[in-house]
Design a protein around this motif. Structure first.
Motif, mmCIF file in Angstrom:
data_model
loop_
_atom_site.group_PDB
_atom_site.id
_atom_site.type_symbol
_atom_site.label_atom_id
_atom_site.label_comp_id
_atom_site.label_asym_id
_atom_site.label_seq_id
_atom_site.Cartn_x
_atom_site.Cartn_y
_atom_site.Cartn_z
ATOM 1 N N ALA A 192 0.837 -1.203 0.000
ATOM 2 C CA ALA A 192 0.000 0.000 0.000
ATOM 3 C C ALA A 192 0.874 1.255 0.000
ATOM 4 C CB ALA A 192 -0.923 -0.013 1.215
ATOM 5 N N ARG A 193 1.923 1.229 0.785
ATOM 6 C CA ARG A 193 2.795 2.403 0.836
ATOM 7 C C ARG A 193 3.470 2.645 -0.515
ATOM 8 N NH1 ARG A 193 5.268 1.106 5.194
ATOM 9 N NH2 ARG A 193 7.004 -0.004 4.244
ATOM 10 N N ASP A 194 3.912 1.564 -1.169
ATOM 11 C CA ASP A 194 4.612 1.702 -2.447
ATOM 12 C C ASP A 194 3.680 2.133 -3.573
ATOM 13 O OD1 ASP A 194 6.897 0.943 -1.153
ATOM 14 O OD2 ASP A 194 6.880 -1.139 -1.875
ATOM 15 N N THR A 195 2.393 1.817 -3.457
ATOM 16 C CA THR A 195 1.437 2.173 -4.516
ATOM 17 C C THR A 195 0.665 3.446 -4.203
ATOM 18 O OG1 THR A 195 -0.173 0.671 -3.492
ATOM 19 C CG2 THR A 195 1.134 -0.201 -5.332
ATOM 20 N N GLY A 196 0.984 4.085 -3.076
ATOM 21 C CA GLY A 196 0.341 5.340 -2.732
ATOM 22 C C GLY A 196 -1.076 5.203 -2.213
ATOM 23 N N LEU A 197 -1.433 4.030 -1.688
ATOM 24 C CA LEU A 197 -2.782 3.808 -1.162
ATOM 25 C C LEU A 197 -2.774 3.859 0.357
ATOM 26 C CD1 LEU A 197 -3.810 0.749 -3.385
ATOM 27 C CD2 LEU A 197 -4.316 3.163 -3.786
ATOM 28 N N GLU A 198 -3.890 4.308 0.941
ATOM 29 C CA GLU A 198 -4.062 4.204 2.383
ATOM 30 C C GLU A 198 -4.434 2.770 2.724
ATOM 31 O OE1 GLU A 198 -5.278 8.213 4.614
ATOM 32 O OE2 GLU A 198 -6.926 7.301 3.490
ATOM 33 N N ILE A 199 -4.111 2.372 3.941
ATOM 34 C CA ILE A 199 -4.450 1.015 4.349
ATOM 35 C C ILE A 199 -5.079 1.051 5.736
ATOM 36 C CG2 ILE A 199 -2.149 0.507 5.324
ATOM 37 C CD1 ILE A 199 -2.596 -2.367 4.023
ATOM 38 N N VAL A 200 -6.164 0.282 5.898
ATOM 39 C CA VAL A 200 -6.918 0.227 7.148
ATOM 40 C C VAL A 200 -6.907 -1.219 7.639
ATOM 41 C CG1 VAL A 200 -9.125 0.662 8.278
ATOM 42 C CG2 VAL A 200 -8.423 2.080 6.343
ATOM 43 N N CYS A 204 1.283 0.787 9.427
ATOM 44 C CA CYS A 204 -0.108 0.788 8.978
ATOM 45 C C CYS A 204 -0.743 2.139 9.296
ATOM 46 C CB CYS A 204 -0.870 -0.344 9.664
ATOM 47 S SG CYS A 204 -2.575 -0.510 9.130
ATOM 48 N N HIS A 205 -1.469 2.702 8.360
ATOM 49 C CA HIS A 205 -2.018 4.045 8.512
ATOM 50 C C HIS A 205 -3.159 4.115 9.515
ATOM 51 C CE1 HIS A 205 -0.655 4.284 4.078
ATOM 52 N NE2 HIS A 205 0.297 4.761 4.846
ATOM 53 N N LEU A 206 -4.192 3.284 9.277
ATOM 54 C CA LEU A 206 -5.455 3.423 9.999
ATOM 55 C C LEU A 206 -5.899 2.077 10.541
ATOM 56 C CD1 LEU A 206 -7.256 5.579 7.271
ATOM 57 C CD2 LEU A 206 -6.192 6.462 9.364
ATOM 58 N N GLY A 207 -6.827 2.122 11.525
ATOM 59 C CA GLY A 207 -7.330 0.874 12.084
ATOM 60 C C GLY A 207 -8.681 1.066 12.746
ATOM 61 N N GLN A 208 -9.381 -0.026 12.912
ATOM 62 C CA GLN A 208 -10.679 -0.032 13.595
ATOM 63 C C GLN A 208 -10.834 -1.360 14.293
ATOM 64 O OE1 GLN A 208 -12.632 0.058 9.465
ATOM 65 N NE2 GLN A 208 -14.234 -0.965 10.682
ATOM 66 N N GLY A 209 -11.631 -1.390 15.350
ATOM 67 C CA GLY A 209 -11.838 -2.643 16.053
ATOM 68 C C GLY A 209 -12.286 -2.411 17.477
ATOM 69 N N TYR A 210 -12.550 -3.513 18.192
ATOM 70 C CA TYR A 210 -13.082 -3.436 19.545
ATOM 71 C C TYR A 210 -12.075 -2.868 20.533
ATOM 72 C CZ TYR A 210 -17.549 -5.766 18.844
ATOM 73 O OH TYR A 210 -18.834 -6.041 18.481
ATOM 74 N N LEU A 211 -10.786 -2.907 20.193
ATOM 75 C CA LEU A 211 -9.815 -2.297 21.086
ATOM 76 C C LEU A 211 -10.110 -0.812 21.271
ATOM 77 C CD1 LEU A 211 -7.180 -2.621 22.726
ATOM 78 C CD2 LEU A 211 -5.917 -2.043 20.633
ATOM 79 N N PHE A 212 -10.601 -0.156 20.233
ATOM 80 C CA PHE A 212 -10.951 1.253 20.315
ATOM 81 C C PHE A 212 -12.407 1.425 20.739
ATOM 82 C CE2 PHE A 212 -7.819 0.804 16.823
ATOM 83 C CZ PHE A 212 -6.757 1.473 17.410
ATOM 84 N N HIS A 213 -13.307 0.909 19.904
ATOM 85 C CA HIS A 213 -14.734 1.046 20.163
ATOM 86 C C HIS A 213 -15.472 -0.018 19.372
ATOM 87 C CE1 HIS A 213 -15.714 4.456 22.683
ATOM 88 N NE2 HIS A 213 -14.880 5.244 22.028
#
Length: 575
Positions: free
Chosen positions: A517-525, A543-552
């Protein structure tokens, strides 16, 4: 069954000739006496009996016997031929005797004609009865079988299995429900002819991979069921068998030359361990299949006492219009965080059904509604309107530039109106296209480049929306979609994240995808972050972004303020 019914044409001719001769020869002897003929021959024609050839009955000189194929020609010199039957041009039989003799009495010819007609009628009825029985057997066979795959139908499967149970002809067995993941999308993309080929291929692979004493049926659509004898220990043997079945299906469908085929889910229950009644056993297997569906992964699930009963899809479909009118189906919002700064960047809108009787239903419990073209677009637009209204009211009007991710189905992207419908929502909710992320799975993007799905995504992106490829890494065409398709964001499947701690291979896959993702200029979640160790590893990978129960967990609309834009102190969260 009479011996006649199992004979070929030659055998039927001999059989009829023998029976006919028993009653016809006394009449021929009487005619011979009445006419003073030294010899005579009766040729019974094949047409009267519906046979391949006729036969002769001779009295005296065999020279009177003409070849079978010449009976329709004029009689040679010295021979008289008399046609028997109502139509002299198409007689049932021909009586040949020397020329110059008195004609046989009319009563004798009538008796011989009636006898021949009676035999013709009798055997015509026999033939009709035989053909009728064959047709009945064929219709019974068709009624018991699925016409597309040749497997048993639902009723025949249940009747045969109940018969085996009732007669004590079966030992312990497993009842397994099977469904194809993403079949409706595959059918939409490649058409009904390919969908039929897909079903036949899968059914053939299923049949070949099961023992000969298994019962297999197609329930309709992409749903199959089979009952297979189970030795002890049943659970371990079942695991091995279902693994073999999955492998056989994947190998067979791979030859069809399309990505993403052969992924199946199965739910199983054991007889008599889990239930002794067939109806109850089917319910338990269906619950197990629903539990596997809830996991979002292919594979199988064996019934356990804690498996909840699934809602009836027919009842859900019936109550859908009322549910939409009462706003029972609403978006919940899963916050997405920047894994480097800890700030909340936006939300993914996820469907929930606040059912008055069944409680809160997760999307997997009513996923079939999103796979039904009659309801998918209406559900999508209803959820999109609610989501945009909630985020507009609670974020955008407060100066919080949160993004919102909307999941679209294959039916949405095939609709030429979806872009205009979303444009109307954007205007009504005072939203900006740049705040919207369109999330699609790899299954949705299996179509041809520059096809309708591609064109719709390209138009949405041209208007300012960003495109996220959901569950990245689980399909066959993942990397292909990065070349030329309108994609801005990759969302790593939660399965990779869940196994990072225990599997160096999965950790290596995640690391490689983050670098890609970094080499192709894409964001990654990264989806499904649940432990501090996973968060630490993902941050170290970049890794740029994330989601999950650890946060909410996913939050209802009125509570999205619980995930403020300032986010978390990630150092404290990592422990």
């Amino acid at each position: 069954m009479s011996p006649y019914q199992s004979m070929d044409s030659a055998g039927k001719s001999r059989f009829l000739a023998d029976e006919y001769a028993l009653v016809a020869e006394p009449l021929l002897t009487r005619i011979q006496t009445e006419t003073g003929a030294a010899a005579l021959c009766l040729h019974v024609l094949a047409k009267g009996m519906g046979l391949a050839q006729g036969w002769h009955l001779s009295q005296g000189d065999p020279a009177l016997r003409p070849p079978l194929e010449t009976t329709s020609r004029p009689a040679p010199a010295g021979i008289t031929r008399l046609a028997l039957g109502e139509d002299p041009a198409h007689p049932l039989a021909v009586l040949s005797l020397p020329a110059g003799l008195p004609a046989p009495p009319a009563r004798s010819l009538r008796a011989l004609t009636r006898l021949t007609e009676g035999f013709c009628l009798r055997w015509a009825l026999e033939e009709d009865l035989l053909h009728s029985r064959r047709r009945i057997r064929r219709l019974e066979h068709l009624a018991r079988r699925d016409p597309l795959t040749g497997l048993l139908g639902r009723s025949a499967f249940q009747a045969l299995l109940q018969q085996r149970i009732g007669a004590g002809e079966t030992g312990p067995f497993a009842l397994v429900m099977l469904e194809i993941e993403g079949f409706r999308a595959t059918s939409t993309l490649y058409g009904p002819a390919f969908a039929d080929l897909y079903l036949r291929t899968l059914a053939s692979a299923l049949r070949r991979s099961l023992p000969v004493d298994a019962l297999t049926a197609r329930l309709g659509g992409d749903a199959f069921v089979f009952a297979v004898p189970m030795p002890s220990p049943a659970a371990r043997c079942l695991e091995v068998m279902l693994g073999r079945i999955r492998s056989a299906i994947l190998r067979a469908t791979a030859r069809l030359g399309r990505p993403g085929l052969g992924r199946v889910r199965m739910g199983a229950a054991l007889w008599p361990d889990h239930a002794q009644g067939l109806s109850r056993l089917c319910d338990l297997a269906t619950r197990s299949l629903q539990a596997r569906r809830d996991s979002g992964q292919p594979g199988y699930c064996l019934h356990s006492p804690g498996t909840p009963a699934p809602p009836d899809p027919r009842q859900l479909r019936h109550h859908l219009p009322q549910a939409l009118a009462r706003q029972e189906i609403v978006p919940f919002f899963q916050p997405i965080y920047d894994l480097q700064s800890g700030r909340r960047r936006g939300y993914e809108a996820l469907a929930r059904w606040e059912h008055p009787d069944l409680g809160r239903l997760m999307p997997s419990r009513f996923a079939t509604l999103f796979e039904d073209h009659r309801h998918a677009s209406r559900l999508t637009l209803t959820l999109a309107r609610h989501a945009l209204n909630e985020v507009s009211e609670r974020c955008w009007k407060q100066g919080d530039a949160a993004s919102v991710g909307l999941n679209l189905t294959i039916f949405d992207l095939h609709s030429p109106e979806i872009v205009f419908d979303l444009q109307t929502l954007v205007c009504d909710c005072n939203a900006s296209w740049s705040d919207i992320i369109i999330e699609v799975t790899e299954t949705v993007m299996m179509g041809a480049r520059h096809g309708p799905v591609f064109r719709t995504l390209e138009e949405l992106r041209r208007r300012g929306a960003r495109i996220a490829l959901d569950d990245f890494g689980t399909g066959y065409g993942s990397l292909r979609h990065l070349g030329g398709w309108p994609v801005d964001i990759l969302k790593l499947d939660r399965g990779f994240i869940a196994r990072m701690d225990s599997s160096p291979t999965d950790a290596g896959v995640v690391r490689a995808l983050v670098r890609l993702a970094r080499d192709t200029g894409l964001e990654i979640v990264a989806e499904g972050i649940e432990t501090p160790a996973q968060l630490v590893a993902l941050r170290e990978m970049g890794c740029h972004l994330g989601q999950g129960y650890l946060f909410h967990p996913a939050l209802p609309g009125p509570e999205i303020a619980r995930a403020p834009a300032c986010g978390f102190d990630l150092g404290a969260l990592c422990g």
